[in-house]
Design a protein around this motif. Structure first.
Motif, short mmCIF file in Angstrom:
data_model
loop_
_atom_site.label_atom_id
_atom_site.label_comp_id
_atom_site.label_asym_id
_atom_site.label_seq_id
_atom_site.Cartn_x
_atom_site.Cartn_y
_atom_site.Cartn_z
N VAL A 154 0.84 -1.21 0.00
CA VAL A 154 0.00 0.00 0.00
C VAL A 154 0.86 1.25 0.00
CG1 VAL A 154 -2.02 -1.10 1.04
CG2 VAL A 154 -0.26 -0.09 2.52
N ALA A 155 2.07 1.16 0.57
CA ALA A 155 2.98 2.31 0.55
C ALA A 155 3.43 2.64 -0.87
CB ALA A 155 4.19 2.04 1.44
N ASP A 156 3.38 1.66 -1.78
CA ASP A 156 3.73 1.93 -3.17
C ASP A 156 2.63 2.73 -3.88
OD1 ASP A 156 6.17 0.57 -2.97
OD2 ASP A 156 5.20 -1.36 -3.35
N ILE A 157 1.42 2.59 -3.40
CA ILE A 157 0.34 3.43 -3.91
C ILE A 157 0.57 4.87 -3.48
CG2 ILE A 157 -2.16 3.81 -3.89
CD1 ILE A 157 -2.45 0.79 -3.23
N GLU A 158 1.01 5.05 -2.25
CA GLU A 158 1.35 6.38 -1.76
C GLU A 158 2.53 6.96 -2.53
OE1 GLU A 158 2.05 5.60 2.35
OE2 GLU A 158 -0.03 4.94 2.71
N ALA A 159 3.47 6.09 -2.89
CA ALA A 159 4.62 6.53 -3.69
C ALA A 159 4.18 7.06 -5.04
CB ALA A 159 5.59 5.36 -3.88
N ALA A 160 3.28 6.33 -5.68
CA ALA A 160 2.77 6.77 -6.99
C ALA A 160 2.06 8.11 -6.87
CB ALA A 160 1.84 5.71 -7.56
N ARG A 161 1.25 8.27 -5.83
CA ARG A 161 0.55 9.53 -5.62
C ARG A 161 1.55 10.67 -5.44
NH1 ARG A 161 -2.87 7.32 -7.49
NH2 ARG A 161 -4.81 6.47 -6.65
N ALA A 162 2.59 10.42 -4.65
CA ALA A 162 3.59 11.46 -4.39
C ALA A 162 4.36 11.84 -5.65
CB ALA A 162 4.55 10.99 -3.30
N GLY A 163 4.52 10.85 -6.54
CA GLY A 163 5.25 11.12 -7.78
C GLY A 163 4.38 11.60 -8.91
N GLY A 164 3.06 11.66 -8.67
CA GLY A 164 2.13 12.13 -9.69
C GLY A 164 2.00 11.17 -10.86
N VAL A 165 2.07 9.86 -10.57
CA VAL A 165 2.02 8.87 -11.64
C VAL A 165 0.89 7.88 -11.38
CG1 VAL A 165 4.51 9.10 -11.95
CG2 VAL A 165 3.63 7.23 -10.53
N VAL A 166 0.57 7.07 -12.38
CA VAL A 166 -0.46 6.04 -12.25
C VAL A 166 0.03 4.96 -11.29
CG1 VAL A 166 -1.71 4.23 -13.49
CG2 VAL A 166 -1.38 6.48 -14.55
N SER A 167 -0.82 4.58 -10.36
CA SER A 167 -0.49 3.52 -9.40
C SER A 167 -0.99 2.18 -9.92
CB SER A 167 -1.14 3.82 -8.05
OG SER A 167 -1.03 2.70 -7.19
N VAL A 168 -0.04 1.28 -10.15
CA VAL A 168 -0.37 -0.09 -10.57
C VAL A 168 0.04 -1.02 -9.44
CG1 VAL A 168 -0.03 -1.89 -12.30
CG2 VAL A 168 0.05 0.53 -12.97
N ALA A 169 -0.92 -1.67 -8.82
CA ALA A 169 -0.64 -2.55 -7.69
C ALA A 169 -0.75 -4.00 -8.10
CB ALA A 169 -1.61 -2.26 -6.54
N VAL A 170 0.18 -4.81 -7.61
CA VAL A 170 0.13 -6.25 -7.85
C VAL A 170 -0.05 -6.97 -6.52
CG1 VAL A 170 1.40 -6.34 -10.03
CG2 VAL A 170 2.67 -6.27 -7.88
N ALA A 171 -0.95 -7.95 -6.51
CA ALA A 171 -1.29 -8.64 -5.25
C ALA A 171 -0.37 -9.82 -5.00
CB ALA A 171 -2.74 -9.09 -5.30
N THR A 172 0.93 -9.54 -5.00
CA THR A 172 1.93 -10.59 -4.82
C THR A 172 2.67 -10.46 -3.49
OG1 THR A 172 3.41 -9.23 -6.18
CG2 THR A 172 2.30 -11.06 -7.26
N GLY A 173 2.28 -9.49 -2.70
CA GLY A 173 2.90 -9.30 -1.40
C GLY A 173 1.91 -9.54 -0.28
#
Length: 209
Positions: A154-173
């Motif tokens: 979920v922190a990678d979703i926050e990373a995408a938001r902070a970078g102004g980019v599309v958030s693509v999440a994979v359910a492998t973690g």
């Protein structure tokens, strides 16, 4: 020629690389070295946050810097050689390259071990940015010119938001599809075997000409 509109950032652990066996082995050795119990199975079930955060679950604050130094000294010889690709990882990177995009790996792992892991796995990437987590990944994504960021936490979703980019999440973690979606990911994939189809449909029309 590369098309910056199709450039993509990827997380490393449990997104591109299955590091569980190696990280568990390093924690087991660290446990013996420090003379303290560390449940390596519990550790690898929640990969993502920085090393020092995890060590805080097992050690008093004053011992964490030394333990982190030992962990990082052990990592190259113990963990890297037993790291493997996540399903679809190589094909995902190749899809971005084929689409004219560039690839950056942005990870909480330190830059040295991240770069050696990427090299060991034979992944064709342009840059590696290490020792950043959550929203702190945003500047690295922005400076690289990424248009999307792929991660399992979920922190990678926050990373995408902070970078102004599309958030693509994979359910492998740690997080299943529903939780990733509820946290606000723009796109949720079961794993990277689904990435190429998504990317080919998403990438900018100009690159398809």
């Amino acid at each position: 020629m590369s098309d910056p509109m199709n450039s993509v950032g990827f997380d490393l652990d449990m997104t591109l690389a299955d590091t569980r066996v190696g990280i568990a082995a390093v924690y087991d050795e660290l446990s013996r070295h420090m003379g303290v119990f560390i449940d390596s199975a519990a550790v690898v079930a929640r990969l993502g946050p920085p090393l020092e955060w995890e060590l805080a679950n097992w050690l008093p604050p004053e011992e964490i810097p030394g333990a982190a130094t030992v962990f990082r000294s052990l990592y190259p010889s113990i963990a890297v050689p037993v790291t493997s690709l996540m399903p679809g990882a190589r094909e995902a990177v190749e899809a971005v390259r084929r689409g004219g995009g560039r690839i950056v790996v942005v990870t909480g792992k330190n830059a040295r071990d991240a770069a050696s892991t990427v090299e060991f796995l034979g992944l064709d990437v342009d840059e590696v940015a290490g020792s950043v987590f959550g929203a702190a990944k945003g500047p690295a994504l922005a400076s690289f010119g990424a248009s999307a960021y792929v991660g399992d936490h979920v922190a990678d979703i926050e990373a995408a938001r902070a970078g102004g980019v599309v958030s693509v999440a994979v359910a492998t973690g740690l997080y299943p599809v529903g939780e990733l979606r509820d946290h606000g990911a723009d796109v949720v994939l079961g794993d990277l075997t689904e990435f190429t189809e998504w990317f080919d449909g998403w990438r900018t029309p100009a690159s398809l000409v």
